[in-house]
Design an enzyme around this catalytic site. Structure first.
Site, short mmCIF file in Angstrom:
data_model
loop_
_atom_site.label_atom_id
_atom_site.label_comp_id
_atom_site.label_asym_id
_atom_site.label_seq_id
_atom_site.Cartn_x
_atom_site.Cartn_y
_atom_site.Cartn_z
N CYS A 286 0.85 -1.20 0.00
CA CYS A 286 0.00 0.00 0.00
C CYS A 286 0.88 1.25 0.00
CB CYS A 286 -1.03 0.00 1.12
SG CYS A 286 -0.43 -0.56 2.67
N GLU A 466 -1.65 2.52 12.87
CA GLU A 466 -1.07 1.29 13.40
C GLU A 466 0.36 1.60 13.80
OE1 GLU A 466 -2.21 -1.77 10.19
OE2 GLU A 466 -3.02 -2.42 12.11
C1 UN1 Z 1 2.00 -2.23 3.22
O1 UN1 Z 1 2.38 -1.62 2.25
O2 UN1 Z 1 0.92 -2.83 3.19
O3 UN1 Z 1 6.61 0.68 4.89
C2 UN1 Z 1 2.79 -2.29 4.47
C3 UN1 Z 1 6.61 -0.38 4.30
C4 UN1 Z 1 6.51 -1.67 5.08
C5 UN1 Z 1 5.08 -1.96 5.40
C6 UN1 Z 1 4.19 -1.87 4.21
N1 UN1 Z 1 7.27 -1.56 6.29
O4 UN1 Z 1 6.68 -0.43 3.08
#
Ligand code: UN1
Length: 498
Positions: A286, A466
């Site tokens: 994400c 979170e």
């Molecule tokens: C996600 O993209 O769903 O910051 C979580 C990051 C990772 C967590 C991603 N530590 O890209």
């Protein structure tokens, strides 16, 4: 090929078959001939039994001192350190990410467990003077009850740990519903928690389809906390349903993250970051970089270097350490990515490299998609507005920082953004003006650390975070305590001294 595992649900400390007796199969996305796991196709009854088990375990867990609860998390972290390599391999087979990344996913769970274990001896509240004599005021974090936790496939151990560690530390009990594509990796975390000494029923896992299991966790009156990571479409429903029952609800949804590259930036560092941000995890984060906005004077040079580096990427089964980009998680997602490439072409963006599924030779049995770059796109195009969740990045030119920030902010999402520059004034303006929950300077949009808040603005979530200390607000309720030791009635606001 390793033998497929036959997984069971964990309810009230017992490993149990689903009520229906029905099972689903998970195949390796890098080679669909390999069956990785057979797992329960659970239904509402299984979910309800798990909620009942969590409810039964709650009174004793609530009264277990937080430092004791934390010690179990600490032991789980220690066990996970020992099992890291095996679990990373399971995860690569199950969802495709290359080994360095699945090791990182397990490491993120280790980090989270250690972090929350330390919190067991803090969980600070406030003490503050009273307006009246001989009276003390303080706050404490109270547990809430049973939590329904619904997690995605892209970080199948890290994200469950983001939810489970603070949830359990705060004294709640939980039912975890892992993504359909990654039951094994999430189960591996639960196994470790049990091995670390978590009492029966404190954590339960029910595998199966979202519509059947997830819906119960969201709607059942007995779950008082709902935490969901997934699409904005499903998140909106989850939020509405949880709101109708006044549950604590945390939503982590989509992103359309941008890297902004100014002319004064170190272009090599910006290209390295863009490559990692866009094509790491095959773009299935994400936080993935899905837009790059480049100042016009360095635009062609940037597109050219980015294209050259993309051409060199090695794509294939993530178990082979030579590969840098693994497969797409499933056929449905692969199709969706291909549809977006077609949309981009029709919109008139210039396809510079990639743009198609890869199925030759060793890739024949997997869901692979070529790392794809669109250039000369307009910020209003759908490929520059909508979350694709794949290895597709859209590059756009801009004239200066103000325009770059306006483009970055001009989407419905607000998770992560980044600015590459050597100008300290520009950096601080971007830190202030980029409308996203996470902002990076001279680093890509991915790579959040567990002890800082994680989450986003607008359609990315509902304002909760979170990770970090902020996550404690999802998993505990503030309780305000007043103790009057004056020996007589004192009235706040009324017995003021004239
Ligand atoms: C996600 O993209 O769903 O910051 C979580 C990051 C990772 C967590 C991603 N530590 O890209």
């Amino acid at each position: 090929m390793a033998k497929p595992e036959r997984l069971k649900n964990l309810i009230g400390g017992e490993w149990v078959e689903p009520r229906s007796g029905a099972y689903l199969e998970r195949h390796n996305p890098a080679d669909s001939r390999e069956l990785v796991a057979i797992y329960p196709a659970s239904n509402a009854e299984d979910a309800e039994a798990a909620i009942a088990a969590a409810q039964k375990a709650y009174p004793a867990w609530r009264l277990t001192p937080a430092p004791r609860r934390a010690e179990i998390l600490y032991r789980a972290a220690e066990l996970l350190v020992q099992r890291k390599e095996a679990f990373a391999r399971d995860m690569t087979r199950e969802m495709g990410k290359v080994l360095v990344e699945t090791r990182g996913d397990v490491q993120e769970a280790i980090d989270m467990l250690y972090f929350m274990a330390g919190e067991g001896r803090r969980l600070y509240g406030q003490t503050t003077p009273s307006e009246l004599a001989n009276k003390v005021c303080m706050t404490t974090r109270a547990p809430i009850g049973v939590a329904g936790l619904i997690t995605p496939w892209n970080f199948p151990m890290a994200i469950p740990s983001w939810k489970l560690a603070p949830c359990l530390l705060c004294g709640n009990t939980a039912v975890l519903k892992p993504a359909e594509d990654t039951p094994l990796s999430s189960l591996n975390l639960v196994r470790i928690l049990i091995e670390a000494g978590l009492p029966p029923g404190v954590v339960n896992i029910v595998m199966g389809r979202g519509a059947e299991v997830g819906a119960v966790l969201v709607n059942d009156e007995r779950t008082r906390i709902v935490s969901f990571t997934g699409s904005t479409t499903v998140g909106r429903q989850v939020g509405q349903q949880a709101a109708a029952r006044f549950k604590h609800c945390n939503l982590e949804l989509g992103g359309k993250n941008a890297i902004l590259v100014m002319a004064d930036a170190d272009l090599d560092v910006a290209v390295d970051g863009s490559l990692w941000g866009a094509f790491g995890t095959s773009g299935q984060r994400c936080t993935a970089t899905s837009r790059i906005v480049v100042e016009r004077s360095v635009y062609s040079k940037f597109v050219q270097r980015m294209t050259e580096r993309t051409r060199e990427l090695k794509i294939g089964n993530g178990l082979d350490e030579a590969h840098q980009v693994g497969p797409i998680v499933n056929a449905r997602q692969l199709e969706r990515i291909a549809e977006y490439v077609a949309i981009g072409r029709n919109e008139g963006a210039r396809l510079v490299i990639g743009g198609a599924a890869l199925n030759q030779g060793e890739l024949a049995h997997g869901h692979f998609f070529a790392p794809t770059i669109f250039a000369d796109a307009k910020p209003s195009m759908r490929i520059a507005q909508e979350e694709i969740f794949g290895p597709v990045v859209t590059i756009m030119p801009c004239d200066g920082l103000d325009e770059a920030i306006a483009i970055a902010n001009g989407v419905g999402y607000g998770l992560s953004s980044s600015l590459y520059t050597a100008n300290v004034n520009a950096a601080f303006r971007a830190l202030r003006d980029l409308e996203s929950g996470i902002v990076y300077i001279n680093a890509p949009t991915i790579g959040a650390e567990v002890h800082l808040p994680f989450g986003g603005m607008r359609n990315t979530g509902n304002g909760h975070r979170e990770s970090g200390m902020a996550t404690l607000d999802v998993y505990s309720e503030w309780k305000t305590l007043y103790v009057d030791y004056s020996g007589h009635l004192q009235r706040a606001q009324i017995d003021t001294q004239e």
